[in-house]
Motif scaffolding. Structure first.
Motif, PDB file in Angstrom:
ATOM      1  N   THR A 187      16.795   6.730  23.136  1.00  6.85           N
ATOM      2  CA  THR A 187      15.436   7.555  23.406  1.00  6.85           C
ATOM      3  C   THR A 187      15.315   8.783  22.388  1.00  6.85           C
ATOM      4  O   THR A 187      16.136   8.809  21.346  1.00  6.85           O
ATOM      5  N   CYS A 188      14.102   9.256  22.470  1.00 14.15           N
ATOM      6  CA  CYS A 188      13.461  10.372  21.452  1.00 14.15           C
ATOM      7  C   CYS A 188      14.521  11.387  21.441  1.00 14.15           C
ATOM      8  O   CYS A 188      14.970  12.207  22.311  1.00 14.15           O
ATOM      9  N   PRO A 189      14.953  11.726  20.007  1.00  9.90           N
ATOM     10  CA  PRO A 189      15.911  12.923  19.785  1.00  9.90           C
ATOM     11  C   PRO A 189      15.177  14.319  20.317  1.00  9.90           C
ATOM     12  O   PRO A 189      16.050  15.002  20.843  1.00  9.90           O
ATOM     13  N   ARG A 190      14.078  14.405  20.271  1.00 10.37           N
ATOM     14  CA  ARG A 190      13.286  15.409  20.409  1.00 10.37           C
ATOM     15  C   ARG A 190      13.267  15.786  21.944  1.00 10.37           C
ATOM     16  O   ARG A 190      13.474  16.791  22.455  1.00 10.37           O
ATOM     17  N   CYS A 191      13.012  14.832  22.504  1.00 10.35           N
ATOM     18  CA  CYS A 191      12.242  14.779  24.085  1.00 10.35           C
ATOM     19  C   CYS A 191      13.710  14.581  24.881  1.00 10.35           C
ATOM     20  O   CYS A 191      13.557  14.668  26.281  1.00 10.35           O
ATOM     21  N   GLY A 192      14.716  13.659  24.377  1.00 12.03           N
ATOM     22  CA  GLY A 192      16.080  13.900  25.153  1.00 12.03           C
ATOM     23  C   GLY A 192      15.662  12.468  25.932  1.00 12.03           C
ATOM     24  O   GLY A 192      14.753  11.494  25.579  1.00 12.03           O
ATOM     25  N   LYS A 242       8.179   4.483  18.547  1.00 12.26           N
ATOM     26  CA  LYS A 242       7.237   5.562  18.840  1.00 12.26           C
ATOM     27  C   LYS A 242       7.742   6.271  20.144  1.00 12.26           C
ATOM     28  O   LYS A 242       7.747   5.617  21.190  1.00 12.26           O
ATOM     29  N   CYS A 243       7.933   7.369  20.448  1.00 18.56           N
ATOM     30  CA  CYS A 243       8.026   8.362  21.570  1.00 18.56           C
ATOM     31  C   CYS A 243       6.648   8.324  22.524  1.00 18.56           C
ATOM     32  O   CYS A 243       5.768   8.590  21.831  1.00 18.56           O
ATOM     33  N   VAL A 244       6.744   7.787  23.783  1.00 19.58           N
ATOM     34  CA  VAL A 244       5.722   7.613  24.579  1.00 19.58           C
ATOM     35  C   VAL A 244       5.062   8.991  25.034  1.00 19.58           C
ATOM     36  O   VAL A 244       4.143   9.273  25.399  1.00 19.58           O
ATOM     37  N   PHE A 245       6.026  10.021  25.002  1.00 26.45           N
ATOM     38  CA  PHE A 245       5.762  11.354  25.268  1.00 26.45           C
ATOM     39  C   PHE A 245       5.219  12.232  24.185  1.00 26.45           C
ATOM     40  O   PHE A 245       4.319  12.767  24.299  1.00 26.45           O
ATOM     41  N   CYS A 246       6.184  12.352  23.004  1.00 31.14           N
ATOM     42  CA  CYS A 246       5.418  13.347  21.843  1.00 31.14           C
ATOM     43  C   CYS A 246       4.955  12.331  20.867  1.00 31.14           C
ATOM     44  O   CYS A 246       4.301  13.303  19.888  1.00 31.14           O
ATOM     45  N   GLY A 247       4.921  11.122  20.740  1.00 28.90           N
ATOM     46  CA  GLY A 247       4.236  10.311  19.713  1.00 28.90           C
ATOM     47  C   GLY A 247       5.089  10.362  18.269  1.00 28.90           C
ATOM     48  O   GLY A 247       4.243   9.656  17.525  1.00 28.90           O
TER      49      GLY A 247
HETATM   50 ZN    ZN Z   1       9.680  12.471  21.995  1.00 33.11          ZN
END
Ligand code: ZN
Length: 414
Positions: free
Chosen positions: A23-28, A8-13
């Protein structure tokens, strides 16, 4: 098989499958991932009684809470189950009721980082990588090199110019290929990142690799079990990147979720004054602003902490506090901790004790509290810093001339 349900991405969830590597593909790169587990299934297996019956004197005794397969090949080097030492004299000196030191300098390569690196090499083997790489100010590097050696893997290590000589020597002994980058930790980190992408090495950097913090959390699980599942009021941890304190907090949260403990401790995060971007973010509630780090505690001299958000959330959720200490306070803590406990803490490790002292003086931690301070690394790794904390030995001739005078001066005789 293991009990991981997703990342789970700690930034976007967003929750991803474990096919996502770092790392999150969306948030980089800012999108640090947190490993999620099936706690209902784990809870059926990991009971107090089952744990008490396990003979394994290492952190693999908590394998259900680690993101590794049940039949995964493990390094032969011993990891974890380090002593939790009562420190009554130190407690009296600081003015707190109960104090234990979790002596992680006793790990195979001398620091808490062995917990993370051991999981790192297991994941690298799982992904059939033959080379593991890491950028580090020292301890993560030497533990990565040591664990790689234990698994029969090669390691490529990028260290910043100011990494202490003993730590660099240690990783050369473990057969690592070492690149001393003429620049900061941040620059070494970037270069390592690029090299991993280009040559397909497994990246052990805890700033992006979601599995390493899971290894780190075992220090918290051990504190819980070693105290008979009665957590202390506070756990003091020094903070550099932020992933260690986040890992320790995750452990206490998990123990409560699993019904192993009834309550959780408060986290006391301690930074060095000259490298305190996480304390600033915690106190202001604003996003972390990178700084140029200046502290002798090299293991926590991090100007751009990748896990700052995880750390801030952990301390806040625990009802804890962040505090800063000066380099003088750190050196002093090395000295009185050694004198009163026989444990030689490296500067970053003594930072936790120095922070506790300050927190007691300021009233953040009450005098009647029970506290565990995590000693994250062995002082022998950085003797240069230790030397500036102590006085010189007495030079005397073999005939013992003047010996009695010195002994009287030291109050060893009257
Ligand atoms: Zn993210």
């Amino acid at each position: 098989m293991n009990f991981v349900t997703g990342l789970k991405c700690v930034f976007c969830g967003t929750v991803y499958s474990t096919r996502v590597a770092y790392t999150c593909p969306r948030c980089g790169i800012a999108g640090i991932l947190d490993v999620e587990f099936d706690y209902a299934a784990i809870g059926r297996r990991l009971t107090r009684r089952r744990l008490a019956g396990r003979a394994e004197q290492s952190h693999w005794r908590y394998r259900e809470l680690l993101p590794i397969g049940a039949d995964a090949a493990l390094p032969a080097l011993s990891v974890g189950w380090t002593p939790l030492t009562p420190a009554a004299a130190l407690a009296r000196h600081l003015g707190v009721r109960t104090l234990f030191l979790k002596d992680d300098g006793r790990n195979a390569t001398g620091s808490l980082k062995d917990r993370a690196s051991s999981v790192g090499v297991v994941k690298a083997r799982e992904k059939r990588r033959k080379i593991i790489a890491c950028a580090s100010t020292g301890n993560a590097a030497s533990s990565c090199a040591g664990m790689a050696a234990s698994m029969g893997m090669r390691s490529a290590i990028f260290v910043p110019e100011r990494a202490p000589e003993p730590k660099v020597t240690q990783l050369l002994i473990f057969g690592a290929t070492v690149f001393r980058v003429r620049g900061s930790y941040e620059q070494a980190f970037q270069l390592c990142q690029q090299a991993c992408e280009r040559w397909g090495w497994y990246n052990r950097n805890s700033g992006i690799n979601p599995y390493l913090v899971e290894g780190k959390k075992t220090v918290g699980l051990e504190i819980g079990e070693q105290l008979g599942w009665q957590p202390p009021d506070w756990v003091a941890v020094s903070v550099g990147d932020g992933c260690t304190i986040a890992g320790v907090w995750k452990a206490f949260r998990e123990m409560k979720t699993l019904g192993l403990t009834e309550r959780t401790p408060r986290m006391l995060g301690v930074q060095a004054e000259g490298a305190a971007p996480i304390t600033t973010a915690f106190r202001t509630g604003e996003a972390m602003r990178p700084i140029e780090p200046h502290t002798l505690a090299d293991s926590i001299a991090v100007g751009v902490p990748r896990n700052w958000q995880k750390a801030v959330l952990a301390v806040a959720e625990s009802g804890g506090a962040m505090i800063n200490v000066s380099d003088e306070e750190i050196l002093e803590a090395m000295r009185y901790t050694g004198r009163l406990t026989g444990i030689f803490a490296e500067p970053a490790a003594a930072t936790a004790v120095a922070g506790l002292r300050r927190a007691l003086a300021e009233g953040t931690v009450g005098r009647r509290a029970s506290v565990v301070a995590v000693i994250t690394g062995n002082g022998l790794k950085d003797v240069q810093s230790a030397r500036s904390a102590v006085t010189q030995p007495f030079d005397i001739t073999p005939d013992g001339d003047g010996l009695a005078d010195i002994l009287r001066g030291q109050e060893l005789i009257t």
